[in-house]
Design a protein around this motif. Structure first.
Motif, PDB file in Angstrom:
ATOM      1  N   GLU A 168      -7.464 -12.233  13.553  1.00 10.28           N
ATOM      2  CA  GLU A 168      -7.483 -10.772  13.457  1.00 10.28           C
ATOM      3  C   GLU A 168      -7.120 -10.301  12.063  1.00 10.28           C
ATOM      4  O   GLU A 168      -6.550 -11.034  11.260  1.00 10.28           O
ATOM      5  CB  GLU A 168      -6.498 -10.157  14.467  1.00 10.28           C
ATOM      6  CG  GLU A 168      -6.898 -10.330  15.922  1.00 10.28           C
ATOM      7  CD  GLU A 168      -5.958  -9.587  16.849  1.00 10.28           C
ATOM      8  OE1 GLU A 168      -6.425  -9.095  17.893  1.00 10.28           O
ATOM      9  OE2 GLU A 168      -4.760  -9.476  16.519  1.00 10.28           O
ATOM     10  N   LEU A 170      -6.977  -6.101   9.789  1.00  5.96           N
ATOM     11  CA  LEU A 170      -6.741  -4.666   9.937  1.00  5.96           C
ATOM     12  C   LEU A 170      -7.823  -3.861   9.218  1.00  5.96           C
ATOM     13  O   LEU A 170      -8.318  -4.267   8.166  1.00  5.96           O
ATOM     14  CB  LEU A 170      -5.376  -4.290   9.357  1.00  5.96           C
ATOM     15  CG  LEU A 170      -4.140  -4.977   9.945  1.00  5.96           C
ATOM     16  CD1 LEU A 170      -2.912  -4.660   9.102  1.00  5.96           C
ATOM     17  CD2 LEU A 170      -3.918  -4.544  11.388  1.00  5.96           C
ATOM     18  N   ALA A 181      -4.049  -9.471   8.351  1.00  8.01           N
ATOM     19  CA  ALA A 181      -3.173  -9.036   9.439  1.00  8.01           C
ATOM     20  C   ALA A 181      -1.762  -8.706   8.974  1.00  8.01           C
ATOM     21  O   ALA A 181      -1.073  -7.890   9.597  1.00  8.01           O
ATOM     22  CB  ALA A 181      -3.129 -10.095  10.531  1.00  8.01           C
ATOM     23  N   PRO A 188      -3.436   1.810  10.099  1.00 10.03           N
ATOM     24  CA  PRO A 188      -4.119   0.554  10.408  1.00 10.03           C
ATOM     25  C   PRO A 188      -4.667   0.515  11.832  1.00 10.03           C
ATOM     26  O   PRO A 188      -4.110   1.098  12.756  1.00 10.03           O
ATOM     27  CB  PRO A 188      -3.012  -0.484  10.232  1.00 10.03           C
ATOM     28  CG  PRO A 188      -1.755   0.269  10.564  1.00 10.03           C
ATOM     29  CD  PRO A 188      -1.975   1.672  10.051  1.00 10.03           C
ATOM     30  N   LYS A 189      -5.775  -0.198  11.982  1.00  7.09           N
ATOM     31  CA  LYS A 189      -6.376  -0.450  13.290  1.00  7.09           C
ATOM     32  C   LYS A 189      -6.694  -1.940  13.356  1.00  7.09           C
ATOM     33  O   LYS A 189      -7.437  -2.455  12.530  1.00  7.09           O
ATOM     34  CB  LYS A 189      -7.650   0.369  13.484  1.00  7.09           C
ATOM     35  CG  LYS A 189      -8.342   0.144  14.826  1.00  7.09           C
ATOM     36  CD  LYS A 189      -9.588   1.004  14.945  1.00  7.09           C
ATOM     37  CE  LYS A 189     -10.350   0.703  16.234  1.00  7.09           C
ATOM     38  NZ  LYS A 189      -9.568   1.072  17.426  1.00  7.09           N
ATOM     39  N   ARG A 190      -6.125  -2.613  14.345  1.00  2.50           N
ATOM     40  CA  ARG A 190      -6.316  -4.057  14.466  1.00  2.50           C
ATOM     41  C   ARG A 190      -7.704  -4.366  15.011  1.00  2.50           C
ATOM     42  O   ARG A 190      -8.214  -3.677  15.886  1.00  2.50           O
ATOM     43  CB  ARG A 190      -5.240  -4.644  15.385  1.00  2.50           C
ATOM     44  CG  ARG A 190      -5.157  -6.162  15.367  1.00  2.50           C
ATOM     45  CD  ARG A 190      -3.891  -6.642  16.050  1.00  2.50           C
ATOM     46  NE  ARG A 190      -2.701  -6.186  15.328  1.00  2.50           N
ATOM     47  CZ  ARG A 190      -2.183  -6.800  14.276  1.00  2.50           C
ATOM     48  NH1 ARG A 190      -2.756  -7.909  13.818  1.00  2.50           N
ATOM     49  NH2 ARG A 190      -1.108  -6.328  13.686  1.00  2.50           N
ATOM     50  N   SER A 192     -10.861  -7.860  15.315  1.00  4.74           N
ATOM     51  CA  SER A 192     -11.139  -9.284  15.154  1.00  4.74           C
ATOM     52  C   SER A 192     -11.697  -9.560  13.756  1.00  4.74           C
ATOM     53  O   SER A 192     -12.288  -8.679  13.114  1.00  4.74           O
ATOM     54  CB  SER A 192     -12.137  -9.755  16.207  1.00  4.74           C
ATOM     55  OG  SER A 192     -13.428  -9.223  15.943  1.00  4.74           O
TER      56      SER A 192
END
Length: 260
Positions: A168, A170, A181, A188-190, A192
């Motif tokens: 993952e 960000l 990560a 931030p938005k996590r 894949s």
């Protein structure tokens, strides 16, 4: 006193609504004047000279009488510059095309010429008309290119993209950049690693490269969500969702087929 002038320009039809018994009000994205509304008198008559040129996604040459004091101009002529007839034959191409014109309608200011945005829309519709596969790749590409034209270019840096080495990383909704990560971007938005890399391609690569990009259905949905959240953060309530909800209802009622 404002003078009326005759304008001849290329245009993409964004939307149209019926008016009275025989006419239509049409929103055009024109090369010369930007987005504007026109009255097409008699457009719904069986033998109207406008024919199919006022359907959404049509690429046309129009002539209208322009008066600066009016919010609605009078359309006198319209003819196809290029007929994108294949675009309307399949649901995936219709879906992407309608999303594109809806987005342009939502984000463009009235009578604000944007030649780069106009060229982008025409290029995208042309590609939709000839593409045989991966037509959905155009949707994130057009959104991110349009954002760049409107002054909110995604800050995608190749070094940071390559630094996403785990499962993952960000996405910063504030600047549209991709970060590892353990980074500390704003908003931030996590996501894949696969989706972030595909997002970066859509943001920075040319159209031919984007159209060769292969994504699984899961990664495609994730990329579309990343782009949607970035644009929503940048443009607030201006980002449209109406066609997406309608299209999801249509697709939900159809048998599941091979992804495009």
């Amino acid at each position: 006193m404002a003078q009326r002038s005759i304008v001849r320009t290329k245009a993409v039809v964004l939307r149209s609504i019926d008016y009275g018994e025989t006419s239509q009000i049409v929103t055009l994205f024109t090369q010369e004047k930007g987005k504007l509304g026109v009255m097409a008198k008699g457009a719904r008559r069986p033998k109207s000279s406008f024919g199919a040129t006022l359907q959404p996604m049509a690429y046309t040459q129009v002539v209208f009488y322009h008066k600066p004091s009016r919010t609605l101009q009078t359309l006198s002529e319209s003819s196809h510059v290029q007929s994108f007839h294949r675009l309307r034959e399949k649901l995936p191409t219709i879906t992407v095309g309608l999303r594109i014109v809806e987005l342009v309608d939502a984000l463009m200011e009235e009578e604000d010429p944007q030649p780069a945005a106009f060229a982008l829309v025409v290029r995208a519709l042309h590609r939709l008309n000839i593409a045989e596969a991966r037509v959905s790749n155009l949707w994130p590409y057009v959104q991110l290119q349009l954002a760049q034209i409107l002054g909110v270019a995604p800050a995608v840096d190749r070094t940071r993209v390559e630094a996403v080495t785990g499962d993952e990383g960000l996405l910063s909704l504030a600047d549209g950049g991709v970060y590892p990560a353990d980074g500390t971007p704003d908003q931030p938005k996590r996501a894949s690693r696969a989706a972030l890399r595909a997002y970066a391609v859509c943001a920075r690569a040319d159209l031919d490269t984007v159209m060769r990009l292969t994504m699984s259905p899961a990664v495609r949905r994730e990329v579309e969500a990343l782009v949607r959240d970035f644009l929503r953060y940048q443009f607030d309530d201006a980002y449209p969702d109406r066609s997406r909800s309608v299209i999801e209802q249509i697709e939900g009622a159809k048998p599941t087929g091979r992804a495009t």
